[in-house]
Design a protein around this motif. Sequence first.
Motif, PDB file in Angstrom:
ATOM      1  N   LEU A 261       0.799  -1.357  -0.119  1.00 48.31           N
ATOM      2  CA  LEU A 261      -0.103   0.061  -0.036  1.00 48.31           C
ATOM      3  C   LEU A 261       0.865   1.243   0.093  1.00 48.31           C
ATOM      4  CD1 LEU A 261      -2.943  -1.101   2.551  1.00 48.31           C
ATOM      5  CD2 LEU A 261      -2.917  -0.964   0.063  1.00 48.31           C
ATOM      6  N   GLY A 262       1.736   1.310   0.807  1.00 47.71           N
ATOM      7  CA  GLY A 262       2.783   2.372   0.732  1.00 47.71           C
ATOM      8  C   GLY A 262       3.450   2.465  -0.703  1.00 47.71           C
ATOM      9  N   MET A 263       3.684   1.658  -1.305  1.00 48.13           N
ATOM     10  CA  MET A 263       4.394   1.518  -2.612  1.00 48.13           C
ATOM     11  C   MET A 263       3.419   2.093  -3.611  1.00 48.13           C
ATOM     12  SD  MET A 263       7.368   0.810  -4.275  1.00 48.13           S
ATOM     13  CE  MET A 263       7.149   2.613  -4.900  1.00 48.13           C
ATOM     14  N   LEU A 264       1.952   1.863  -3.380  1.00 51.13           N
ATOM     15  CA  LEU A 264       1.103   2.213  -4.592  1.00 51.13           C
ATOM     16  C   LEU A 264       0.982   3.875  -4.344  1.00 51.13           C
ATOM     17  CD1 LEU A 264      -0.993   1.484  -6.694  1.00 51.13           C
ATOM     18  CD2 LEU A 264      -2.677   1.411  -4.373  1.00 51.13           C
ATOM     19  N   VAL A 265       0.978   4.409  -3.001  1.00 54.86           N
ATOM     20  CA  VAL A 265       0.699   5.833  -2.806  1.00 54.86           C
ATOM     21  C   VAL A 265       1.950   6.471  -2.963  1.00 54.86           C
ATOM     22  CG1 VAL A 265       0.355   7.395  -1.027  1.00 54.86           C
ATOM     23  CG2 VAL A 265      -1.055   5.388  -0.978  1.00 54.86           C
ATOM     24  N   VAL A 266       3.194   5.987  -2.622  1.00 54.25           N
ATOM     25  CA  VAL A 266       4.376   6.710  -2.796  1.00 54.25           C
ATOM     26  C   VAL A 266       4.684   6.682  -4.521  1.00 54.25           C
ATOM     27  CG1 VAL A 266       7.031   6.701  -2.667  1.00 54.25           C
ATOM     28  CG2 VAL A 266       5.480   6.376  -0.689  1.00 54.25           C
ATOM     29  N   GLY A 267       4.593   5.617  -5.139  1.00 56.09           N
ATOM     30  CA  GLY A 267       4.931   5.420  -6.487  1.00 56.09           C
ATOM     31  C   GLY A 267       4.038   6.503  -7.189  1.00 56.09           C
ATOM     32  N   PHE A 268       2.717   6.534  -6.983  1.00 53.46           N
ATOM     33  CA  PHE A 268       1.802   7.338  -7.609  1.00 53.46           C
ATOM     34  C   PHE A 268       2.358   8.707  -7.561  1.00 53.46           C
ATOM     35  CE2 PHE A 268      -1.660  10.369  -8.152  1.00 53.46           C
ATOM     36  CZ  PHE A 268      -2.216  10.095  -9.351  1.00 53.46           C
TER      37      PHE A 268
ATOM     38  N   VAL B 147      -1.984  12.655 -19.690  1.00 53.46           N
ATOM     39  CA  VAL B 147      -1.064  11.909 -19.741  1.00 53.46           C
ATOM     40  C   VAL B 147      -0.163  11.686 -18.602  1.00 53.46           C
ATOM     41  CG1 VAL B 147      -0.866  11.959 -22.363  1.00 53.46           C
ATOM     42  CG2 VAL B 147       0.580  13.125 -21.215  1.00 53.46           C
ATOM     43  N   GLN B 148       0.078  12.745 -17.751  1.00 55.09           N
ATOM     44  CA  GLN B 148       0.803  12.675 -16.726  1.00 55.09           C
ATOM     45  C   GLN B 148       0.184  11.663 -15.600  1.00 55.09           C
ATOM     46  OE1 GLN B 148       3.776  13.744 -16.598  1.00 55.09           O
ATOM     47  NE2 GLN B 148       3.603  15.601 -18.060  1.00 55.09           N
ATOM     48  N   PHE B 149      -1.132  11.700 -15.438  1.00 51.13           N
ATOM     49  CA  PHE B 149      -1.861  11.028 -14.676  1.00 51.13           C
ATOM     50  C   PHE B 149      -1.772   9.261 -15.124  1.00 51.13           C
ATOM     51  CE2 PHE B 149      -5.960   8.500 -13.539  1.00 51.13           C
ATOM     52  CZ  PHE B 149      -6.103   9.081 -12.117  1.00 51.13           C
ATOM     53  N   HIS B 150      -1.860   9.329 -16.418  1.00 53.56           N
ATOM     54  CA  HIS B 150      -1.731   7.852 -17.054  1.00 53.56           C
ATOM     55  C   HIS B 150      -0.185   7.118 -16.542  1.00 53.56           C
ATOM     56  CE1 HIS B 150      -4.544   8.497 -20.530  1.00 53.56           C
ATOM     57  NE2 HIS B 150      -5.184   8.727 -19.757  1.00 53.56           N
ATOM     58  N   ASN B 151       0.663   8.185 -16.641  1.00 59.41           N
ATOM     59  CA  ASN B 151       1.909   7.346 -16.435  1.00 59.41           C
ATOM     60  C   ASN B 151       2.288   7.289 -14.910  1.00 59.41           C
ATOM     61  OD1 ASN B 151       2.606   7.998 -19.276  1.00 59.41           O
ATOM     62  ND2 ASN B 151       3.720   9.982 -18.899  1.00 59.41           N
ATOM     63  N   ALA B 152       2.002   8.232 -14.020  1.00 60.00           N
ATOM     64  CA  ALA B 152       1.681   7.937 -12.572  1.00 60.00           C
ATOM     65  C   ALA B 152       0.875   6.651 -12.124  1.00 60.00           C
ATOM     66  CB  ALA B 152       1.209   9.146 -12.022  1.00 60.00           C
ATOM     67  N   VAL B 153      -0.205   6.445 -12.634  1.00 63.56           N
ATOM     68  CA  VAL B 153      -1.070   5.191 -12.326  1.00 63.56           C
ATOM     69  C   VAL B 153      -0.286   3.964 -12.875  1.00 63.56           C
ATOM     70  CG1 VAL B 153      -3.023   4.157 -12.890  1.00 63.56           C
ATOM     71  CG2 VAL B 153      -3.148   6.449 -12.147  1.00 63.56           C
ATOM     72  N   ARG B 154       0.104   4.024 -14.170  1.00 55.20           N
ATOM     73  CA  ARG B 154       1.144   2.650 -14.849  1.00 55.20           C
ATOM     74  C   ARG B 154       2.150   2.486 -13.740  1.00 55.20           C
ATOM     75  NH1 ARG B 154       2.460   5.107 -18.760  1.00 55.20           N
ATOM     76  NH2 ARG B 154       0.862   4.802 -20.273  1.00 55.20           N
TER      77      ARG B 154
ATOM     78  N   SER C   3      10.363   0.456 -17.346  1.00 56.58           N
ATOM     79  CA  SER C   3       9.039   0.834 -18.058  1.00 56.58           C
ATOM     80  C   SER C   3       9.071   1.898 -18.693  1.00 56.58           C
ATOM     81  CB  SER C   3       8.102   1.035 -16.804  1.00 56.58           C
ATOM     82  OG  SER C   3       7.812  -0.023 -15.968  1.00 56.58           O
ATOM     83  N   ARG C   4       8.199   1.863 -19.800  1.00 54.31           N
ATOM     84  CA  ARG C   4       8.060   2.980 -20.723  1.00 54.31           C
ATOM     85  C   ARG C   4       6.709   3.458 -21.116  1.00 54.31           C
ATOM     86  NH1 ARG C   4      12.624   2.291 -19.853  1.00 54.31           N
ATOM     87  NH2 ARG C   4      14.546   2.028 -21.245  1.00 54.31           N
ATOM     88  N   THR C   5       6.358   4.601 -21.774  1.00 55.01           N
ATOM     89  CA  THR C   5       5.095   5.059 -21.854  1.00 55.01           C
ATOM     90  C   THR C   5       4.300   4.090 -22.833  1.00 55.01           C
ATOM     91  OG1 THR C   5       5.733   6.711 -23.309  1.00 55.01           O
ATOM     92  CG2 THR C   5       5.758   7.265 -21.149  1.00 55.01           C
ATOM     93  N   THR C   6       4.903   3.186 -23.687  1.00 52.62           N
ATOM     94  CA  THR C   6       3.883   2.250 -24.756  1.00 52.62           C
ATOM     95  C   THR C   6       4.532   1.070 -24.401  1.00 52.62           C
ATOM     96  OG1 THR C   6       5.652   2.582 -26.446  1.00 52.62           O
ATOM     97  CG2 THR C   6       3.994   4.230 -26.332  1.00 52.62           C
TER      98      THR C   6
END
Length: 722
Positions: free
Chosen positions: A91-98, A383-390, A421-424
């Motif tokens: 859970l910490g990784m999910l929040v910190v990562g985003f 796209v910034q939101f996309h990248n952060a979620v991914r 990880s890349r954007t495509t």
Amino acid sequence: MKGGAERTRILHRSVRVTVAAAAGFYSFVYGLDEPVLALYALFAPISLGLLSPIPGSGRQRAEVMLKALPVGLCLVTLGTVLAVKTWAAVLGMLVVGFFLAFAAIAGPRPAGAAPALQLFYILACFPPYEPETLGLRLAGLSFGVLALVLCELFLLPQPPDQPYRTTLAAALATAGDTIAGRSSLSPEALRKTGARLRLSSIPPAERPAGPGRVPRGLAQAGSATRRLLEQLAHLTETGELRELVREGAGAGEPGRGRTDTPSGSLLPQVASLCDETDAALRTGRPAPGPQRMDKAIDNFQQLRVRQATGPAADVPPAPVLRRQAALLAVAESTRILEISVRVGLDGRRTPPIRPRELFWYTHAATPQLWARRFTGNMTLRSVQFHNAVRIAVALAAARLVAGSLDLTHGFWVLLAVLTLSRTTVGATWAAIRQAVTGNLVGAVAAGALLIGLGRHTEAYAAILAPAMLIAFALGPLLGIAWAQGLFTLVVATAFAQIAPASWRLAEARIVDVVTGSAIGLLCAMLAWPAGARTEVRRTMAGLLRECGPLIKGTVDMLTAVPPGSAPAPPTLPALHRLRLAESAYAQFRSEPGADPPVSADWHSVLITANHILLGAQWLARFDLPASALSPDTADRARAGARALAQVTDRLAALCVADRTQPLGSRPTPPSEPTGPPLPVLVDLDMWLRSLTVQLTRIEAGLPEALGRPARGTTAAHASHGS
């Protein structure tokens, strides 16, 4: 192939990172016998100096690193606490990562430090759960970061790039010289000068991309300067600039006096303001005094009205009227430039500036600016939101897998996810193929090294520093496969000095990298696999849909009876859509395969939308008629606006491949209007005609680029208002 300057930069960076990492590692392993201190002191310079693309000079990079240190200490503390349970660490990784990935909205430098901050949390959140070692972890991290800061400042420091202000001043000087007649550049040279202000052409550290008033002001000044140079290029192509310069000099035609008094009085003021703004950019001090261009434009419009409503002999001919309309657009670009440069240099809050929708940031508080940037990108269209979620989902999934399967050195699983990880999905797969190949070769070499040297730590100590120097230099130069293979050797050499190691360390490395690669590829396939390719169509479609109401609303306001009774159309929705479209287009251009044989001209869509937004602003401000227009003239203007709005809706449908959009009937061009050529009619007609040309060009390229038969009805059939 990297150029000589880039190779030198990579080599110097490898020296700095190696020295900083080796200083802490050797001191703490062999001097204090503290492996935890040594691990974090080794890891901090590699994370910040090598794995994080922090842009800028040595001083700029050192500043970012010092600011990142307190955040890194907090993340190490958080990771150490959450390592107690796998679910807590996930859970910490999910929040910190985003939120760290979402830091890209703050500009290139904060975004550059984000990978290192991710890695600080990742390293601390893995077992064993040892909160008693927190002090050692924080001390090692602090030493490593501070050692790297010293190296950035004093050991082969990266020289600074040319500041954005200098580039902007040079472009503005070109514009000022052209307007004043001191130089006569070709249209191509003027456009080339403007192209240097594209953010993609500016070094990342110098890009005005942050949410504060200073970067917003400089970014707006850059856009205004590019627009000004494009306007001058167009006037040069038509020969109208030469006539305007002659009027400004008071020469007129042979045997005649000045024939265009309004232009002759406004043009020298525009040239003078360009020179003063250029000087302010070079000195860094905003020019004192009020905004002069407002009064100059008001006087210009009053002179035009007096000419148009005076005796028939004083009414200027049609070419002069068109030049006056073009000069008004140039003056408005200069006005925006004057205000935005003043804000960009001063940085303090100002009273509201008209139009408030365009300069809203000048009087907004700093927390409001940050909140606006944050909430504006917190949408599925960003796209910034996309990248952060991914990346957040991928890192959380990797932490869950590594913890559930109790993988040895599970940290490497998340490191693989973060670095590959890349954007495509296509770019991610290409990176993974090379990385796995490099790791296989590196694992074999590392296994042989561990078997051959056994537990002779002095041999590993002798090898580590040269291995880091070679890996950190050759890896970026030769590609992902070499980087991964050489990094595997560095990791094996370092870990063999911290704890007894065998060839199974290399085996664990390849298993973890393959696991992380699989997780990263799966997330890339599930979360926006096309990157910005799909989103750029959607955001452009949304932008075009907002443009139609703006065109109609602007014309309705100018033709309202009585004048001023209709409100100005809201521009904030279109401005928001424009920012999302610009962000999507910037990422689209950075992705592999962004230039297929047939590509839609998305850049023209952005330019046209900007033209519509600015026209809606300055027509409402400077062209509101004192008396109502004739019903016939007003009907023609509204018909032209409706036709163009239909075109923008049709283009929006084309962008998202909506085949249900009706073709509509071809409008009949109206007859020429009668009556005095009021400035509002001339300026509105020039605005609508220029939009017609731009939309026609866009529509001509969209059907073929998007795989759709061309339509028979184009924007060229749209009618005009006067």
